[in-house]
Scaffold this motif. Structure first.
Motif, PDB file in Angstrom:
ATOM      1  N   PHE A 165       0.873  -1.172   0.000  1.00 54.46           N
ATOM      2  CA  PHE A 165       0.000   0.000   0.000  1.00 54.46           C
ATOM      3  C   PHE A 165       0.908   1.218   0.000  1.00 54.46           C
ATOM      4  O   PHE A 165       1.620   1.466   0.963  1.00 54.46           O
ATOM      5  CB  PHE A 165      -0.874   0.056   1.256  1.00 54.46           C
ATOM      6  N   ASP A 166       0.874   1.955  -1.072  1.00 57.06           N
ATOM      7  CA  ASP A 166       1.749   3.126  -1.213  1.00 57.06           C
ATOM      8  C   ASP A 166       0.920   4.276  -1.766  1.00 57.06           C
ATOM      9  O   ASP A 166       1.083   4.687  -2.902  1.00 57.06           O
ATOM     10  CB  ASP A 166       2.920   2.787  -2.141  1.00 57.06           C
ATOM     11  N   GLU A 167      -0.018   4.742  -0.964  1.00 59.18           N
ATOM     12  CA  GLU A 167      -0.950   5.774  -1.384  1.00 59.18           C
ATOM     13  C   GLU A 167      -0.359   7.168  -1.207  1.00 59.18           C
ATOM     14  O   GLU A 167       0.348   7.428  -0.248  1.00 59.18           O
ATOM     15  CB  GLU A 167      -2.247   5.685  -0.567  1.00 59.18           C
ATOM     16  N   VAL A 168      -0.677   8.027  -2.135  1.00 58.84           N
ATOM     17  CA  VAL A 168      -0.292   9.431  -2.044  1.00 58.84           C
ATOM     18  C   VAL A 168      -1.444  10.179  -1.389  1.00 58.84           C
ATOM     19  O   VAL A 168      -2.599   9.997  -1.787  1.00 58.84           O
ATOM     20  CB  VAL A 168      -0.002  10.009  -3.449  1.00 58.84           C
ATOM     21  N   PRO A 169      -1.166  10.991  -0.356  1.00 51.75           N
ATOM     22  CA  PRO A 169      -2.252  11.737   0.280  1.00 51.75           C
ATOM     23  C   PRO A 169      -3.015  12.573  -0.740  1.00 51.75           C
ATOM     24  O   PRO A 169      -2.433  13.137  -1.663  1.00 51.75           O
ATOM     25  CB  PRO A 169      -1.535  12.638   1.291  1.00 51.75           C
ATOM     26  N   VAL A 216      -8.292   9.253  -0.579  1.00 51.86           N
ATOM     27  CA  VAL A 216      -7.294   8.266  -0.167  1.00 51.86           C
ATOM     28  C   VAL A 216      -7.771   7.447   1.038  1.00 51.86           C
ATOM     29  O   VAL A 216      -7.537   6.240   1.094  1.00 51.86           O
ATOM     30  CB  VAL A 216      -5.915   8.901   0.086  1.00 51.86           C
ATOM     31  N   SER A 217      -8.433   8.064   1.989  1.00 49.51           N
ATOM     32  CA  SER A 217      -8.899   7.334   3.172  1.00 49.51           C
ATOM     33  C   SER A 217      -9.882   6.247   2.777  1.00 49.51           C
ATOM     34  O   SER A 217      -9.808   5.117   3.270  1.00 49.51           O
ATOM     35  CB  SER A 217      -9.548   8.283   4.176  1.00 49.51           C
ATOM     36  N   ARG A 218     -10.804   6.569   1.879  1.00 49.93           N
ATOM     37  CA  ARG A 218     -11.780   5.582   1.421  1.00 49.93           C
ATOM     38  C   ARG A 218     -11.076   4.437   0.694  1.00 49.93           C
ATOM     39  O   ARG A 218     -11.356   3.265   0.937  1.00 49.93           O
ATOM     40  CB  ARG A 218     -12.802   6.246   0.511  1.00 49.93           C
ATOM     41  N   LEU A 238      -7.951   3.433   0.988  1.00 49.70           N
ATOM     42  CA  LEU A 238      -7.196   2.644   1.959  1.00 49.70           C
ATOM     43  C   LEU A 238      -8.114   1.740   2.776  1.00 49.70           C
ATOM     44  O   LEU A 238      -7.778   0.586   3.035  1.00 49.70           O
ATOM     45  CB  LEU A 238      -6.379   3.547   2.882  1.00 49.70           C
ATOM     46  N   ASP A 239      -9.254   2.264   3.212  1.00 41.17           N
ATOM     47  CA  ASP A 239     -10.205   1.441   3.962  1.00 41.17           C
ATOM     48  C   ASP A 239     -10.653   0.241   3.141  1.00 41.17           C
ATOM     49  O   ASP A 239     -10.715  -0.881   3.647  1.00 41.17           O
ATOM     50  CB  ASP A 239     -11.428   2.260   4.381  1.00 41.17           C
ATOM     51  N   GLU A 240     -10.962   0.445   1.864  1.00 43.81           N
ATOM     52  CA  GLU A 240     -11.392  -0.648   0.992  1.00 43.81           C
ATOM     53  C   GLU A 240     -10.277  -1.672   0.806  1.00 43.81           C
ATOM     54  O   GLU A 240     -10.505  -2.885   0.908  1.00 43.81           O
ATOM     55  CB  GLU A 240     -11.835  -0.099  -0.373  1.00 43.81           C
ATOM     56  N   ARG A 241      -9.068  -1.200   0.541  1.00 40.11           N
ATOM     57  CA  ARG A 241      -7.942  -2.113   0.346  1.00 40.11           C
ATOM     58  C   ARG A 241      -7.631  -2.871   1.636  1.00 40.11           C
ATOM     59  O   ARG A 241      -7.299  -4.049   1.608  1.00 40.11           O
ATOM     60  CB  ARG A 241      -6.701  -1.348  -0.128  1.00 40.11           C
ATOM     61  N   TRP A 242      -7.735  -2.176   2.775  1.00 40.20           N
ATOM     62  CA  TRP A 242      -7.433  -2.805   4.050  1.00 40.20           C
ATOM     63  C   TRP A 242      -8.438  -3.906   4.361  1.00 40.20           C
ATOM     64  O   TRP A 242      -8.076  -4.979   4.843  1.00 40.20           O
ATOM     65  CB  TRP A 242      -7.387  -1.753   5.158  1.00 40.20           C
ATOM     66  N   LYS A 243      -9.721  -3.672   4.086  1.00 42.63           N
ATOM     67  CA  LYS A 243     -10.749  -4.698   4.305  1.00 42.63           C
ATOM     68  C   LYS A 243     -10.446  -5.931   3.460  1.00 42.63           C
ATOM     69  O   LYS A 243     -10.558  -7.064   3.936  1.00 42.63           O
ATOM     70  CB  LYS A 243     -12.136  -4.145   3.991  1.00 42.63           C
ATOM     71  N   LYS A 244     -10.065  -5.729   2.208  1.00 47.79           N
ATOM     72  CA  LYS A 244      -9.721  -6.859   1.334  1.00 47.79           C
ATOM     73  C   LYS A 244      -8.470  -7.579   1.851  1.00 47.79           C
ATOM     74  O   LYS A 244      -8.397  -8.809   1.824  1.00 47.79           O
ATOM     75  CB  LYS A 244      -9.505  -6.379  -0.101  1.00 47.79           C
ATOM     76  N   ALA A 245      -7.508  -6.814   2.329  1.00 44.32           N
ATOM     77  CA  ALA A 245      -6.279  -7.421   2.867  1.00 44.32           C
ATOM     78  C   ALA A 245      -6.592  -8.261   4.099  1.00 44.32           C
ATOM     79  O   ALA A 245      -6.067  -9.370   4.253  1.00 44.32           O
ATOM     80  CB  ALA A 245      -5.248  -6.338   3.206  1.00 44.32           C
ATOM     81  N   ALA A 266       3.251   4.966   5.475  1.00 45.69           N
ATOM     82  CA  ALA A 266       2.313   5.845   6.198  1.00 45.69           C
ATOM     83  C   ALA A 266       2.851   7.264   6.167  1.00 45.69           C
ATOM     84  O   ALA A 266       4.046   7.504   6.121  1.00 45.69           O
ATOM     85  CB  ALA A 266       2.183   5.374   7.648  1.00 45.69           C
ATOM     86  N   SER A 267       1.925   8.190   6.169  1.00 41.91           N
ATOM     87  CA  SER A 267       2.308   9.589   6.294  1.00 41.91           C
ATOM     88  C   SER A 267       1.356  10.219   7.306  1.00 41.91           C
ATOM     89  O   SER A 267       0.257   9.703   7.531  1.00 41.91           O
ATOM     90  CB  SER A 267       2.213  10.318   4.939  1.00 41.91           C
ATOM     91  N   PRO A 268       1.753  11.328   7.905  1.00 37.13           N
ATOM     92  CA  PRO A 268       0.899  11.951   8.925  1.00 37.13           C
ATOM     93  C   PRO A 268      -0.468  12.344   8.404  1.00 37.13           C
ATOM     94  O   PRO A 268      -1.410  12.475   9.160  1.00 37.13           O
ATOM     95  CB  PRO A 268       1.697  13.187   9.349  1.00 37.13           C
ATOM     96  N   THR A 269      -0.615  12.525   7.080  1.00 38.01           N
ATOM     97  CA  THR A 269      -1.901  12.971   6.552  1.00 38.01           C
ATOM     98  C   THR A 269      -2.819  11.824   6.193  1.00 38.01           C
ATOM     99  O   THR A 269      -3.952  12.043   5.815  1.00 38.01           O
ATOM    100  CB  THR A 269      -1.682  13.849   5.302  1.00 38.01           C
ATOM    101  N   LEU A 270      -2.366  10.584   6.287  1.00 38.42           N
ATOM    102  CA  LEU A 270      -3.234   9.444   5.953  1.00 38.42           C
ATOM    103  C   LEU A 270      -4.043   9.015   7.156  1.00 38.42           C
ATOM    104  O   LEU A 270      -3.663   9.075   8.250  1.00 38.42           O
ATOM    105  CB  LEU A 270      -2.398   8.268   5.437  1.00 38.42           C
TER     106      LEU A 270
END
Length: 176
Positions: A137-141, A145-147, A149-156, A172-176
């Motif tokens: 998981f390498d998302e750019v803020p 992005v929160s949505r 990440l939540d979807e990917r995390w549920k699948k993970a 991770a970054s402080p804005t995520l």
């Protein structure tokens, strides 16, 4: 650090805040992955920072640098590459790295391997544990992005439950 899920923290040694980061991870009961800076392609334009292990270093210097990082970090669960697309293709550098890991009985966590990387076969030959993340998981803020990440995390998590384990690398970054 406050999440109830089990996770390890990857910390790059040698930085100004590294000591405090190692201490915070320990206080939180987190396993630590030593995130060792290795020379990437296009160095120094792409630069992991001070203390980077370079392909021009002799094996004793590479091993001494790693020992210094182990001294700073204390007990770690594994060692991962921070960048390193060039170094992980260099047989001399990776032999020195993996021999030092063998001395400490630590696995190498190879993050985003370059096509010409020598790490997997070399680790097998030297008897060093070798892992690659199942997911990255390498998302750019930014917006949404929160949505995502939540979807990917549920699948993970579902995949982890079905397999019994899952190795996920998340920047991770402080804005995520």
């Amino acid at each position: 650090m406050k999440l109830s899920l089990p996770f390890a923290v990857a910390i790059v040694p040698g930085g100004k805040a590294s000591g405090a980061e190692f201490q915070a991870a320990r206080r939180s009961g987190r396993e630590i992955v030593l995130h060792v800076p290795l020379e990437p392609l296009h160095y120094p334009q792409a630069n992991p920072g001070p203390g980077t292990i370079l392909v021009t270093m002799k094996p004793p210097k590479v091993m001494a640098t790693l020992r210094h990082y182990f001294d700073q970090a204390g007990d770690v669960a594994a060692v991962a590459n921070d960048m390193g697309s060039l170094a992980t293709q260099d047989m001399a550098v990776m032999t020195a790295v993996l021999r030092e890991l063998k001395r400490h009985d630590l696995p190498f966590l190879h993050l985003q391997p370059a096509a010409g990387a020598v790490c997997r076969p070399l680790a097998a030959r030297l008897g060093v544990g070798y892992l690659e993340p199942d997911l990255v998981f390498d998302e750019v803020p930014g917006p949404g992005v929160s949505r995502r990440l939540d979807e990917r995390w549920k699948k993970a998590l579902a995949l982890a439950r079905s397999r019994g384990r899952l190795l996920v690398m998340m920047r991770a970054s402080p804005t995520l």
